[in-house]
Design a protein around this motif. Structure first.
Motif, short mmCIF file in Angstrom:
data_model
loop_
_atom_site.label_atom_id
_atom_site.label_comp_id
_atom_site.label_asym_id
_atom_site.label_seq_id
_atom_site.Cartn_x
_atom_site.Cartn_y
_atom_site.Cartn_z
N MET A 1 0.83 -1.19 0.00
CA MET A 1 0.00 0.00 0.00
C MET A 1 0.87 1.25 0.00
SD MET A 1 -2.99 0.54 -0.42
CE MET A 1 -4.60 0.35 0.13
N LYS A 2 2.13 1.09 0.36
CA LYS A 2 3.06 2.20 0.44
C LYS A 2 3.30 2.84 -0.93
CE LYS A 2 7.80 2.97 1.96
NZ LYS A 2 8.96 2.35 2.57
N TYR A 3 3.32 2.05 -1.96
CA TYR A 3 3.62 2.54 -3.31
C TYR A 3 2.39 2.56 -4.21
CZ TYR A 3 8.26 1.39 -1.62
OH TYR A 3 9.39 1.31 -0.87
N PHE A 4 1.22 2.54 -3.63
CA PHE A 4 -0.02 2.40 -4.40
C PHE A 4 -0.18 3.50 -5.44
CE2 PHE A 4 -4.53 3.51 -4.92
CZ PHE A 4 -4.98 2.35 -5.53
N ILE A 6 1.99 5.62 -6.94
CA ILE A 6 2.93 5.61 -8.06
C ILE A 6 2.67 4.42 -8.97
CG2 ILE A 6 4.79 4.39 -6.86
CD1 ILE A 6 5.23 7.24 -9.40
N GLN A 7 2.32 3.28 -8.35
CA GLN A 7 1.98 2.11 -9.16
C GLN A 7 0.74 2.39 -10.00
OE1 GLN A 7 1.70 -0.93 -6.12
NE2 GLN A 7 3.70 -1.78 -6.70
N LEU A 8 -0.24 3.00 -9.41
CA LEU A 8 -1.47 3.35 -10.13
C LEU A 8 -1.17 4.30 -11.29
CD1 LEU A 8 -4.57 3.03 -10.18
CD2 LEU A 8 -4.67 5.09 -8.75
N VAL A 44 4.76 -6.56 -19.71
CA VAL A 44 5.95 -6.61 -18.86
C VAL A 44 6.03 -5.36 -18.00
CG1 VAL A 44 8.48 -6.57 -18.90
CG2 VAL A 44 7.23 -8.17 -20.34
N ASN A 45 5.66 -4.23 -18.56
CA ASN A 45 5.69 -2.98 -17.80
C ASN A 45 4.73 -3.03 -16.61
OD1 ASN A 45 6.30 -0.37 -17.11
ND2 ASN A 45 5.05 0.55 -18.71
N VAL A 46 3.52 -3.49 -16.85
CA VAL A 46 2.54 -3.59 -15.76
C VAL A 46 3.02 -4.60 -14.70
CG1 VAL A 46 0.19 -4.34 -15.19
CG2 VAL A 46 0.58 -2.84 -17.16
N LEU A 50 3.91 -3.85 -10.72
CA LEU A 50 3.24 -4.56 -9.63
C LEU A 50 4.21 -5.41 -8.80
CD1 LEU A 50 -0.04 -5.67 -11.43
CD2 LEU A 50 0.24 -3.82 -9.76
N ARG A 51 5.27 -5.92 -9.42
CA ARG A 51 6.21 -6.81 -8.73
C ARG A 51 7.65 -6.33 -8.94
NH1 ARG A 51 4.07 -12.12 -7.14
NH2 ARG A 51 6.24 -12.20 -6.57
N PRO A 52 8.05 -5.21 -8.36
CA PRO A 52 9.40 -4.70 -8.58
C PRO A 52 10.49 -5.63 -8.04
CG PRO A 52 8.28 -3.39 -6.91
CD PRO A 52 7.27 -4.34 -7.49
#
Length: 140
Positions: A1-4, A6-8, A44-46, A50-52
């Motif tokens: 939830m910390k990076y929500f 920027i991920q969004l 791959v980008n998505v 989601l999974r850095p």
């Protein structure tokens, strides 16, 4: 939830690129391999957003220190490919435009000469016939 957030934002950017690409699908006349490559890029980008941690794992497996470095290297290669592809496309278009301009110039020159030479030949015959008719009228 910390990076929500920027991920969004990153996922929304990827999906908007995909949407723009799909909307211009018929207009772009892209080759199939470009379509496939772009689709794989978006997926791959998505996944990377989601999974850095998985990107970092792949980077370590390939001998790169961090996942961000791997992404940077891949993007440099992709940018080089895009630049080369754009250069080759522009060069091809410039050649086509030059050939088209030459063809139009030759065609217009030939048409202009036909009009100029054809009009003087027809005009001279017409003028001689008119002059002959006028002289007969004067004699009569």
């Amino acid at each position: 939830m910390k990076y929500f957030w920027i991920q969004l934002l990153l996922i929304a950017g990827s999906l908007s690129m995909a949407l723009m690409f799909i909307r211009t699908w018929g207009q772009a006349k892209n080759r199939a391999w470009k379509r496939i490559a772009f689709s794989v890029f978006v997926v791959v980008n998505v996944y990377a957003v989601l999974r850095p941690g998985d990107v970092t794992w792949v980077a370590h497996a390939l001998g790169v220190g961090r996942g961000t470095d791997l992404v940077l290297y891949v993007m440099v290669l992709a940018m080089g490919f895009l630049t080369l592809n754009t250069f080759l496309r522009f060069r091809s278009l410039e050649k086509k435009i030059t050939d088209l301009a030459r063809t139009v110039a030759l065609s217009e020159g030939a048409r202009h000469n036909e009009e100029r030479l054809g009009a003087s030949t027809d005009g001279a015959d017409g003028a001689d016939a008119k002059a002959g008719a006028d002289s007969e009228t004067v004699k009569a």
